[in-house]
Each structure stands twice: as C-alpha cells, then as structure tokens.
Write a protein that holds these residues in place. Structure first.
Motif, PDB file in Angstrom:
ATOM      1  N   ARG A  72       0.816  -1.211   0.000  1.00  6.33           N
ATOM      2  CA  ARG A  72       0.000   0.000   0.000  1.00  6.33           C
ATOM      3  C   ARG A  72       0.851   1.263   0.000  1.00  6.33           C
ATOM      4  N   PHE A  73       2.132   1.135   0.371  1.00  5.57           N
ATOM      5  CA  PHE A  73       3.040   2.278   0.368  1.00  5.57           C
ATOM      6  C   PHE A  73       4.467   1.798   0.187  1.00  5.57           C
ATOM      7  N   GLU A  74       5.224   2.517  -0.621  1.00  3.44           N
ATOM      8  CA  GLU A  74       6.653   2.290  -0.779  1.00  3.44           C
ATOM      9  C   GLU A  74       7.333   3.639  -0.932  1.00  3.44           C
ATOM     10  N   GLY A  75       8.495   3.785  -0.288  1.00  6.81           N
ATOM     11  CA  GLY A  75       9.291   4.969  -0.560  1.00  6.81           C
ATOM     12  C   GLY A  75       9.898   4.907  -1.949  1.00  6.81           C
ATOM     13  N   PHE A  76      10.260   3.704  -2.360  1.00  5.07           N
ATOM     14  CA  PHE A  76      10.810   3.468  -3.700  1.00  5.07           C
ATOM     15  C   PHE A  76      10.446   2.077  -4.201  1.00  5.07           C
ATOM     16  N   GLY A  77      10.758   1.043  -3.424  1.00  6.42           N
ATOM     17  CA  GLY A  77      10.461  -0.325  -3.840  1.00  6.42           C
ATOM     18  C   GLY A  77      11.661  -1.023  -4.433  1.00  6.42           C
ATOM     19  N   ILE A  78      12.734  -1.139  -3.640  1.00  4.71           N
ATOM     20  CA  ILE A  78      13.982  -1.729  -4.123  1.00  4.71           C
ATOM     21  C   ILE A  78      13.804  -3.191  -4.516  1.00  4.71           C
ATOM     22  N   ALA A  79      13.058  -3.957  -3.704  1.00  3.17           N
ATOM     23  CA  ALA A  79      12.917  -5.393  -3.970  1.00  3.17           C
ATOM     24  C   ALA A  79      12.319  -5.657  -5.346  1.00  3.17           C
ATOM     25  N   ALA A  80      11.411  -4.800  -5.785  1.00  2.00           N
ATOM     26  CA  ALA A  80      10.792  -5.001  -7.101  1.00  2.00           C
ATOM     27  C   ALA A  80      11.821  -4.903  -8.211  1.00  2.00           C
ATOM     28  N   VAL A  81      12.751  -3.964  -8.088  1.00  2.00           N
ATOM     29  CA  VAL A  81      13.792  -3.813  -9.110  1.00  2.00           C
ATOM     30  C   VAL A  81      14.774  -4.978  -9.043  1.00  2.00           C
ATOM     31  N   GLU A  82      15.127  -5.414  -7.830  1.00  2.00           N
ATOM     32  CA  GLU A  82      15.978  -6.599  -7.693  1.00  2.00           C
ATOM     33  C   GLU A  82      15.317  -7.801  -8.357  1.00  2.00           C
ATOM     34  N   ALA A  83      14.005  -7.911  -8.200  1.00  2.00           N
ATOM     35  CA  ALA A  83      13.270  -9.029  -8.795  1.00  2.00           C
ATOM     36  C   ALA A  83      13.316  -8.972 -10.315  1.00  2.00           C
ATOM     37  N   ILE A  84      13.172  -7.788 -10.871  1.00  2.00           N
ATOM     38  CA  ILE A  84      13.258  -7.649 -12.325  1.00  2.00           C
ATOM     39  C   ILE A  84      14.651  -8.039 -12.803  1.00  2.00           C
ATOM     40  N   GLY A  85      15.681  -7.657 -12.039  1.00  2.00           N
ATOM     41  CA  GLY A  85      17.040  -8.052 -12.372  1.00  2.00           C
ATOM     42  C   GLY A  85      17.231  -9.558 -12.363  1.00  2.00           C
ATOM     43  N   ALA A  86      16.436 -10.245 -11.534  1.00  2.00           N
ATOM     44  CA  ALA A  86      16.496 -11.706 -11.484  1.00  2.00           C
ATOM     45  C   ALA A  86      15.776 -12.352 -12.656  1.00  2.00           C
ATOM     46  N   GLY A  87      15.076 -11.538 -13.459  1.00  2.00           N
ATOM     47  CA  GLY A  87      14.317 -12.073 -14.582  1.00  2.00           C
ATOM     48  C   GLY A  87      12.871 -12.385 -14.248  1.00  2.00           C
ATOM     49  N   LEU A  88      12.429 -12.017 -13.049  1.00  2.00           N
ATOM     50  CA  LEU A  88      11.042 -12.264 -12.655  1.00  2.00           C
ATOM     51  C   LEU A  88      10.112 -11.256 -13.326  1.00  2.00           C
ATOM     52  N   PHE A  89       8.898 -11.693 -13.614  1.00  2.00           N
ATOM     53  CA  PHE A  89       7.856 -10.823 -14.157  1.00  2.00           C
ATOM     54  C   PHE A  89       7.230 -10.062 -12.989  1.00  2.00           C
ATOM     55  N   PRO A  90       7.331  -8.722 -12.954  1.00  2.00           N
ATOM     56  CA  PRO A  90       6.829  -7.973 -11.802  1.00  2.00           C
ATOM     57  C   PRO A  90       5.333  -7.682 -11.897  1.00  2.00           C
ATOM     58  N   VAL A  91       4.596  -8.068 -10.867  1.00  2.00           N
ATOM     59  CA  VAL A  91       3.169  -7.775 -10.755  1.00  2.00           C
ATOM     60  C   VAL A  91       3.008  -6.982  -9.467  1.00  2.00           C
ATOM     61  N   LEU A  92       2.714  -5.697  -9.600  1.00  2.00           N
ATOM     62  CA  LEU A  92       2.826  -4.762  -8.493  1.00  2.00           C
ATOM     63  C   LEU A  92       1.530  -3.988  -8.289  1.00  2.00           C
ATOM     64  N   SER A  93       1.366  -3.463  -7.092  1.00  2.00           N
ATOM     65  CA  SER A  93       0.175  -2.676  -6.785  1.00  2.00           C
ATOM     66  C   SER A  93       0.217  -1.326  -7.495  1.00  2.00           C
ATOM     67  N   GLU A  94      -0.935  -0.704  -7.569  1.00  2.00           N
ATOM     68  CA  GLU A  94      -1.081   0.548  -8.319  1.00  2.00           C
ATOM     69  C   GLU A  94      -0.723   1.755  -7.448  1.00  2.00           C
ATOM     70  N   ILE A  95       0.523   1.824  -7.033  1.00  2.00           N
ATOM     71  CA  ILE A  95       0.995   2.975  -6.284  1.00  2.00           C
ATOM     72  C   ILE A  95       2.071   3.671  -7.117  1.00  2.00           C
ATOM     73  N   ALA A  96       2.284   4.951  -6.852  1.00  2.00           N
ATOM     74  CA  ALA A  96       3.137   5.764  -7.721  1.00  2.00           C
ATOM     75  C   ALA A  96       4.558   5.215  -7.892  1.00  2.00           C
ATOM     76  N   PRO A  97       5.254   4.803  -6.819  1.00  2.00           N
ATOM     77  CA  PRO A  97       6.622   4.305  -7.038  1.00  2.00           C
ATOM     78  C   PRO A  97       6.677   3.079  -7.940  1.00  2.00           C
ATOM     79  N   PHE A  98       5.700   2.173  -7.820  1.00  2.00           N
ATOM     80  CA  PHE A  98       5.688   0.985  -8.667  1.00  2.00           C
ATOM     81  C   PHE A  98       5.340   1.337 -10.112  1.00  2.00           C
ATOM     82  N   GLN A  99       4.410   2.255 -10.287  1.00  2.00           N
ATOM     83  CA  GLN A  99       4.088   2.677 -11.648  1.00  2.00           C
ATOM     84  C   GLN A  99       5.310   3.304 -12.315  1.00  2.00           C
ATOM     85  N   ARG A 100       6.100   4.045 -11.531  1.00  2.00           N
ATOM     86  CA  ARG A 100       7.330   4.638 -12.042  1.00  2.00           C
ATOM     87  C   ARG A 100       8.344   3.556 -12.417  1.00  2.00           C
ATOM     88  N   THR A 101       8.455   2.514 -11.597  1.00  2.00           N
ATOM     89  CA  THR A 101       9.377   1.413 -11.893  1.00  2.00           C
ATOM     90  C   THR A 101       8.994   0.718 -13.199  1.00  2.00           C
TER      91      THR A 101
END
Length: 383
Positions: A274-303
C-alpha cells in the motif's frame, strides 16, 4: 572526503534503507573516500541483543550508539560525538537522526544533506499526527539542510512542499545483479520477498492469489522475509481459511543464497504494498528475470515505466487475477534476454547515483572556509 552516514538501522538489519545505505557507503569507499556510519546498537524488531559498538563492513567503519524511547522515535544523543569528525553528514530518513543533526548544528558545524526514503508515511498509523509533524517539525528541521535528496518522484513532490528548491531528485539505485538471471521464466510459482510488514499488503496478496488459483490451480506462492509487524502464523491461518495453504510456502529471514534458490523456482514477483518509498525489492526481482506484478501505487508505476515491463493492478479485486494470467502468458512466450534486461535496468545502476550524490556533496561544501574544505574525489565511477 570524510563522509558520515547517519541511519537508524544498518546491516545486519534487513530492509530497503539498510541495503541502499550499505551499498552507497561501500561504493564511496571504493571511490577513495573515508566513510563511516553511525547507527543504533540494536535491531528494531530483532532479538534484543546489542551489536558491537564498532566494526568494519566492506571498508566502512560502523559505529553504533545506544538509544532510549519508542521504537518509532528512538533517542540516541550519543551520535553527537561522531558528528564532529566528518566533512559532511548524510542523514537517511526523517526520524531522530534528522532532527538531532539539525538541532545540534551549531555544535558540530557540519553541512547536512538528507535522503528521504519515503518519509514517515509508510503506514496509515496516526496519519493526521504524521502530517502535522511533517508540516511543522520536519519543515523546521530541513531548514538546516543544504540539500534534500528525494528518493522517488513521489518524495520529490511531497518534500518540495516544505523544503522548496533544496529538494533534488536522486532516485534510488539498486543492486540489479544481486539475483541476476536466477528465475525460471516458465515456472508457475510466484514470490514475494522483503519485509513482512503491515504496509506490504500480504493479506490482500494471499486473498488475490486464491482468486488466481481458482482460474489456474497449478500456481503456487512463496512469501519470504523478516517478520516486522506481520506474523507468518497469521498469514498461514488466512491461507488455510481460503483453502490455499498447500500452495503457499513461507520462509522466515532467508539469506541471499536461500533467496536465490527460492527465486530459481519462480517466474513472477508479486507485491501488493500500500506504500513504498521506492520499492527496491521489485527492481531486484526484475534483475532476477522475474515478471513484476505490483500494486497501483506511484513508485511501482514509475518502476514499470522506467524498465518497460511488468504489470500494475488492483490486488483488492479478484477480477485482476485474469489480467495477470493473460499478461504472464504474453511475457513467458517471449521473456527478455539477459542483454535486454541489462539495457532496461540501466537507469537503476549505481554510477548515476554516485555522481549525483557527490555533486551535491561538493555544492554543500562550497560555502565553508577554504581551510575546512576537503579535497573532493573525481566524479567518476568506482574502480
């Protein structure tokens, strides 16, 4: 340059801020700087034992100080003795260290910069009081800072409202090689890794996962992380209630090797935060080749916008389970190559942040007397 980072928690503490500060400090050491960290002597939500008062991690001297008071605002006045022996103090987060470094500015005389890391708004707890504090105490605190480094576009908008032009956008860098190419593109298993905290929406995630299972019963879910306000026992009980307990695996406090093994069984990273200052784990996950499925919050939309892959959806709606399955089918039919991933993740690399941060340090030091100014290292990436 003698750089002091002041941060509430530092490794062996686990979390996005801890990861960011430790990587930044280590890279600054490699660039030739004398880097120290002052932090608390216990891990909040840990087992209560005191950590060594001083140690060295990756060339960074870590100094720990005792504290009193609330876990939400621990008081650690012993940090002051470490402030004087620095050319610049870089504070992380708007908690006690931010206020204390500003309040004691006349004593230590060091220029201050601050990284926002989402501010104090990670949960809705005491929201009116937080807003009042932010608009009064934090506004007054930031008057003593030369620059405020906004960790995200969201933070930039929020902090510019109280600190004006001194707020500079320095979006977080991420170690995108941490789990590089660890995933299995065709696997029917998704994973969440990170803090097990109330703002992460893990109950909502499990409920949404149950909707996915009704459409595609071959899917399973792994939840891995440290309990920080959300307990695995309660999540497991919810999974039992929803009838998906046999498809949900939990892993408490995995180390990197264990986490890499878990990611190797997965194709998808899910986060209903529901809130992230940035969301580092999501970017690490993308680096691992994972398909990111994220909530509709501004930092994730930016990622998603910056890396050009993934899906933001409303986890509170079971209807979005079908949207995920459609998007995943398209992704798994043509997953990005390692070269494509490197290109997409280039904006998140550390070289940019090191140069931007060093530039602001140099500007913050410009109005000091010549005899007090350190010789700055060249603005180049570390060897």
């Amino acid at each position: 340059m003698k750089i002091l980072h002041a941060v509430r928690q530092y490794p062996p503490g686990v979390g996005g801020i801890e990861s960011y500060v430790s990587q930044l400090a280590a890279l600054q050491v490699r660039a030739g700087h004398d880097v120290r960290v002052v932090t608390l002597d216990k891990i909040i939500d840990g087992d209560g034992h005191r950590l060594p008062l001083e140690d060295v991690q990756h060339g960074v001297t870590v100094m720990r100080v005792p504290f009193l008071g609330s876990r939400r605002y621990p008081l650690a006045p012993g940090a002051l003795r470490h402030f004087r022996d620095a050319d610049i103090i870089h504070v992380h987060g708007v908690e006690f260290f931010a206020d204390f470094a500003a309040l004691t500015g006349a004593v230590h005389g060091r220029p201050l910069v601050l990284s926002t890391h989402g501010g104090i708004f990670h949960t809705r707890f005491a929201w009116p009081l937080k807003m009042l504090w932010f608009r009064t105490i934090t506004r007054a605190t930031l008057r003593r800072y030369r620059f405020v480094l906004a960790s995200s576009l969201q933070d930039h908008g929020m902090f510019a409202g109280i600190a004006g032009a001194k707020v500079k956008l320095v979006e977080n860098a991420v170690d995108i090689d941490r789990f590089a190419n660890a995933s299995s593109a065709g696997a029917r298993r998704m994973i969440y890794f990170g803090r097990l905290a109330p703002n992460k929406g893990l109950e909502t995630l499990i409920t949404w996962f149950a909707a996915v299972r009704r459409l595609a019963p071959e899917w399973s879910l792994t939840i891995a992380g440290k309990e920080m306000g959300t307990q695995i026992a309660s999540l497991r009980a919810l999974a039992v209630t929803l009838g998906v307990d046999q498809a949900v695996q939990f892993c408490r406090e995995p180390d990197d090797a264990t986490l890499r093994d878990l990611i190797a069984e997965c194709s998808t990273f899910v986060c209903a935060s529901r809130f992230e200052g940035f969301g580092i784990a999501a970017v690490e996950a993308i680096g691992a080749g994972l398909f990111p499925v994220l909530s509709e919050i501004a930092p994730f939309q930016r990622t998603i916008e910056r890396c050009g892959q993934g899906l933001c959806l409303d986890f509170a709606s079971s209807e979005t389970a079908r949207d995920f399955l459609i998007a995943f089918a398209a992704f798994s039919s043509r997953p990005p190559s390692p070269a494509q991933l490197r290109e997409r993740l280039a904006p998140f690399r550390w070289e940019r942040v090191l140069v931007e941060t060093q530039t602001l340090y140099a500007k913050a030091l410009q109005d000091r007397p010549d005899e007090q100014r350190p010789i700055a290292a060249p603005l180049s990436e570390p060897a």
